[in-house]
Design a protein around this motif. Sequence first.
Motif, PDB file in Angstrom:
ATOM      1  N   GLY A 133       0.809  -1.215   0.000  1.00 39.09           N
ATOM      2  CA  GLY A 133       0.000   0.000   0.000  1.00 39.09           C
ATOM      3  C   GLY A 133       0.840   1.261   0.000  1.00 39.09           C
ATOM      4  O   GLY A 133       0.551   2.210  -0.739  1.00 39.09           O
ATOM      5  N   TRP A 134       1.913   1.269   0.805  1.00 41.22           N
ATOM      6  CA  TRP A 134       2.809   2.428   0.821  1.00 41.22           C
ATOM      7  C   TRP A 134       3.512   2.610  -0.523  1.00 41.22           C
ATOM      8  O   TRP A 134       3.660   3.738  -1.006  1.00 41.22           O
ATOM      9  N   MET A 135       3.936   1.513  -1.110  1.00 41.71           N
ATOM     10  CA  MET A 135       4.614   1.604  -2.410  1.00 41.71           C
ATOM     11  C   MET A 135       3.666   2.111  -3.487  1.00 41.71           C
ATOM     12  O   MET A 135       4.062   2.914  -4.341  1.00 41.71           O
ATOM     13  N   MET A 136       2.416   1.664  -3.456  1.00 44.88           N
ATOM     14  CA  MET A 136       1.441   2.148  -4.433  1.00 44.88           C
ATOM     15  C   MET A 136       1.158   3.631  -4.231  1.00 44.88           C
ATOM     16  O   MET A 136       0.993   4.383  -5.209  1.00 44.88           O
ATOM     17  N   ALA A 137       1.104   4.068  -2.978  1.00 49.15           N
ATOM     18  CA  ALA A 137       0.882   5.492  -2.706  1.00 49.15           C
ATOM     19  C   ALA A 137       2.041   6.338  -3.237  1.00 49.15           C
ATOM     20  O   ALA A 137       1.831   7.393  -3.849  1.00 49.15           O
ATOM     21  N   LEU A 138       3.270   5.882  -2.994  1.00 50.77           N
ATOM     22  CA  LEU A 138       4.435   6.602  -3.516  1.00 50.77           C
ATOM     23  C   LEU A 138       4.471   6.569  -5.042  1.00 50.77           C
ATOM     24  O   LEU A 138       4.864   7.542  -5.687  1.00 50.77           O
ATOM     25  N   LEU A 139       4.043   5.438  -5.595  1.00 54.54           N
ATOM     26  CA  LEU A 139       4.074   5.283  -7.044  1.00 54.54           C
ATOM     27  C   LEU A 139       3.092   6.228  -7.728  1.00 54.54           C
ATOM     28  O   LEU A 139       3.349   6.712  -8.835  1.00 54.54           O
ATOM     29  N   LEU A 140       1.976   6.499  -7.069  1.00 56.41           N
ATOM     30  CA  LEU A 140       0.947   7.338  -7.672  1.00 56.41           C
ATOM     31  C   LEU A 140       1.218   8.826  -7.530  1.00 56.41           C
ATOM     32  O   LEU A 140       0.485   9.636  -8.105  1.00 56.41           O
ATOM     33  N   MET A 141       2.241   9.206  -6.781  1.00 58.28           N
ATOM     34  CA  MET A 141       2.519  10.631  -6.605  1.00 58.28           C
ATOM     35  C   MET A 141       2.825  11.342  -7.923  1.00 58.28           C
ATOM     36  O   MET A 141       2.304  12.436  -8.166  1.00 58.28           O
ATOM     37  N   PRO A 142       3.670  10.790  -8.802  1.00 61.68           N
ATOM     38  CA  PRO A 142       3.874  11.482 -10.090  1.00 61.68           C
ATOM     39  C   PRO A 142       2.596  11.590 -10.907  1.00 61.68           C
ATOM     40  O   PRO A 142       2.359  12.611 -11.558  1.00 61.68           O
ATOM     41  N   TRP A 143       1.772  10.536 -10.888  1.00 60.15           N
ATOM     42  CA  TRP A 143       0.535  10.568 -11.666  1.00 60.15           C
ATOM     43  C   TRP A 143      -0.450  11.590 -11.105  1.00 60.15           C
ATOM     44  O   TRP A 143      -1.185  12.247 -11.854  1.00 60.15           O
ATOM     45  N   ALA A 144      -0.486  11.745  -9.786  1.00 63.78           N
ATOM     46  CA  ALA A 144      -1.413  12.687  -9.169  1.00 63.78           C
ATOM     47  C   ALA A 144      -0.977  14.137  -9.356  1.00 63.78           C
ATOM     48  O   ALA A 144      -1.795  15.047  -9.209  1.00 63.78           O
ATOM     49  N   MET A 145       0.287  14.358  -9.664  1.00 64.42           N
ATOM     50  CA  MET A 145       0.786  15.725  -9.819  1.00 64.42           C
ATOM     51  C   MET A 145       0.231  16.347 -11.102  1.00 64.42           C
ATOM     52  O   MET A 145       0.137  15.700 -12.140  1.00 64.42           O
ATOM     53  N   ILE A 146      -0.156  17.597 -11.022  1.00 65.25           N
ATOM     54  CA  ILE A 146      -0.652  18.313 -12.197  1.00 65.25           C
ATOM     55  C   ILE A 146       0.455  18.402 -13.238  1.00 65.25           C
ATOM     56  O   ILE A 146       1.618  18.672 -12.921  1.00 65.25           O
ATOM     57  N   THR A 147       0.091  18.165 -14.506  1.00 68.66           N
ATOM     58  CA  THR A 147       1.103  18.087 -15.567  1.00 68.66           C
ATOM     59  C   THR A 147       1.863  19.394 -15.721  1.00 68.66           C
ATOM     60  O   THR A 147       3.066  19.387 -15.996  1.00 68.66           O
ATOM     61  N   VAL A 148       1.184  20.524 -15.553  1.00 69.80           N
ATOM     62  CA  VAL A 148       1.867  21.815 -15.689  1.00 69.80           C
ATOM     63  C   VAL A 148       2.954  21.947 -14.629  1.00 69.80           C
ATOM     64  O   VAL A 148       4.072  22.420 -14.903  1.00 69.80           O
ATOM     65  N   ILE A 149       2.658  21.511 -13.406  1.00 67.29           N
ATOM     66  CA  ILE A 149       3.643  21.606 -12.327  1.00 67.29           C
ATOM     67  C   ILE A 149       4.812  20.662 -12.588  1.00 67.29           C
ATOM     68  O   ILE A 149       5.983  21.036 -12.431  1.00 67.29           O
ATOM     69  N   SER A 150       4.519  19.425 -12.973  1.00 62.49           N
ATOM     70  CA  SER A 150       5.605  18.482 -13.261  1.00 62.49           C
ATOM     71  C   SER A 150       6.440  18.952 -14.443  1.00 62.49           C
ATOM     72  O   SER A 150       7.665  18.764 -14.461  1.00 62.49           O
ATOM     73  N   ALA A 151       5.810  19.586 -15.433  1.00 60.68           N
ATOM     74  CA  ALA A 151       6.573  20.113 -16.563  1.00 60.68           C
ATOM     75  C   ALA A 151       7.513  21.228 -16.125  1.00 60.68           C
ATOM     76  O   ALA A 151       8.660  21.318 -16.601  1.00 60.68           O
ATOM     77  N   GLN A 152       7.073  22.072 -15.213  1.00 59.15           N
ATOM     78  CA  GLN A 152       7.943  23.126 -14.690  1.00 59.15           C
ATOM     79  C   GLN A 152       9.120  22.527 -13.915  1.00 59.15           C
ATOM     80  O   GLN A 152      10.252  23.024 -14.003  1.00 59.15           O
ATOM     81  N   LEU A 153       8.864  21.466 -13.154  1.00 62.99           N
ATOM     82  CA  LEU A 153       9.946  20.809 -12.425  1.00 62.99           C
ATOM     83  C   LEU A 153      10.970  20.216 -13.383  1.00 62.99           C
ATOM     84  O   LEU A 153      12.187  20.349 -13.170  1.00 62.99           O
ATOM     85  N   TRP A 154      10.490  19.556 -14.431  1.00 63.97           N
ATOM     86  CA  TRP A 154      11.421  18.985 -15.404  1.00 63.97           C
ATOM     87  C   TRP A 154      12.143  20.069 -16.193  1.00 63.97           C
ATOM     88  O   TRP A 154      13.289  19.877 -16.608  1.00 63.97           O
ATOM     89  N   ALA A 155      11.487  21.203 -16.414  1.00 68.02           N
ATOM     90  CA  ALA A 155      12.178  22.318 -17.076  1.00 68.02           C
ATOM     91  C   ALA A 155      13.337  22.820 -16.226  1.00 68.02           C
ATOM     92  O   ALA A 155      14.400  23.203 -16.747  1.00 68.02           O
ATOM     93  N   TYR A 156      13.156  22.824 -14.906  1.00 68.83           N
ATOM     94  CA  TYR A 156      14.250  23.197 -14.011  1.00 68.83           C
ATOM     95  C   TYR A 156      15.372  22.163 -14.068  1.00 68.83           C
ATOM     96  O   TYR A 156      16.558  22.501 -14.080  1.00 68.83           O
ATOM     97  N   ILE A 157      15.014  20.880 -14.126  1.00 67.60           N
ATOM     98  CA  ILE A 157      16.037  19.826 -14.201  1.00 67.60           C
ATOM     99  C   ILE A 157      16.827  19.949 -15.494  1.00 67.60           C
ATOM    100  O   ILE A 157      18.060  19.784 -15.513  1.00 67.60           O
ATOM    101  N   TYR A 158      16.137  20.254 -16.605  1.00 67.65           N
ATOM    102  CA  TYR A 158      16.791  20.286 -17.913  1.00 67.65           C
ATOM    103  C   TYR A 158      17.455  21.622 -18.240  1.00 67.65           C
ATOM    104  O   TYR A 158      18.083  21.748 -19.305  1.00 67.65           O
ATOM    105  N   ASN A 159      17.303  22.619 -17.408  1.00 67.05           N
ATOM    106  CA  ASN A 159      17.861  23.937 -17.718  1.00 67.05           C
ATOM    107  C   ASN A 159      19.364  23.844 -17.966  1.00 67.05           C
ATOM    108  O   ASN A 159      20.100  23.203 -17.216  1.00 67.05           O
TER     109      ASN A 159
END
Length: 325
Positions: A133-159
């Motif tokens: 259950g804990w692993m599934m909860a952690l696994l779903l965190m990226p999916w639950a994140m709003i795509t715009v926010i995750s895209a901004q995070l990846w833009a920071y990683i790729y800068n």
Amino acid sequence: MPNTATRSGPDAPPPAPPPAEAAARRPAASQLQRRGARLGWLFASPALLVIAAVLLFPIVFSVVMSFSNVDVTGSGIHLSGTTTGNYGILFDSPRWRHALYFTVLYTIGTVVVEIVLGTAIALVLERLKTGRGWMMALLLMPWAMITVISAQLWAYIYNGVYGVLNSVLHPLIGHDVNVLGTPVEAAVAMAAADIWKTTPFVAIIVLAGLVMLPGDIVEAARIDGASAWTTFWQVRLPLLRPTLAIAVMFRILQAFGLFDLPFVLTNGGPGTSTESLAVLGYRVLFTDLKFGPGAAVATSTAVLVLLGCLLFLKVFRAQVGTEEN
């Protein structure tokens, strides 16, 4: 000879109603069902009207606009006449062909990788006895994140100046790394961000399919001496095909309508190298204010997705029918 006498006593079954009485009950039950159906439609009608207003009307209006001459005036847009010229402009445009090629290639690549990784993660989760259950909860965190926010995070990683990836690779190669500055690297970087976000969704669907598999068939294969690898490929994977088909269908629909990730992460660039059909339609509609061709982009994209899904379902049903025969 068998005893054909009528049973009596407390264990005896109730007597069957006469034929005339049974015939009289059927119309009454049918009338009651029709009344319940009408009542159900009555209660569901407000929600259906909202869905029609929010979903169906824009779709129909977009199709009508794609076959019309659209004039933009100070008071809005005006539709005049019927034409197929919007689709002629569309099919003659190399920009639309490139967006179509990129969207199809991106969809195939990301969906294949997500299905493979999601299945592997689901197999690992299935074997977990504690902490699933804990692993599934952690696994779903990226999916639950709003795509715009995750895209901004990846833009920071790729800068290419202060990004995390550049900070890791700069000491190794001796110069800055800007993966979003070249077409191929930008497409791969965008696909990696999409795979990171949506693979958990596939893994959860496949895990649900694995849990629902009949255990006696798998156990019989193991008793017959089949290895774990053979059992997976020849027993479990064929049984998982309906589940995998659902995952593929959802991912095709999502990936082919890709908009927010390239819009935020690369803005369709460099140039138009990562411009999807959805981004192209947005720019034609709201940047160039060409509503006719923009509606043609949206309509053609929806038709292509529908045809692709129908073809996939037809092939899938044919394979399942061949295996059952």
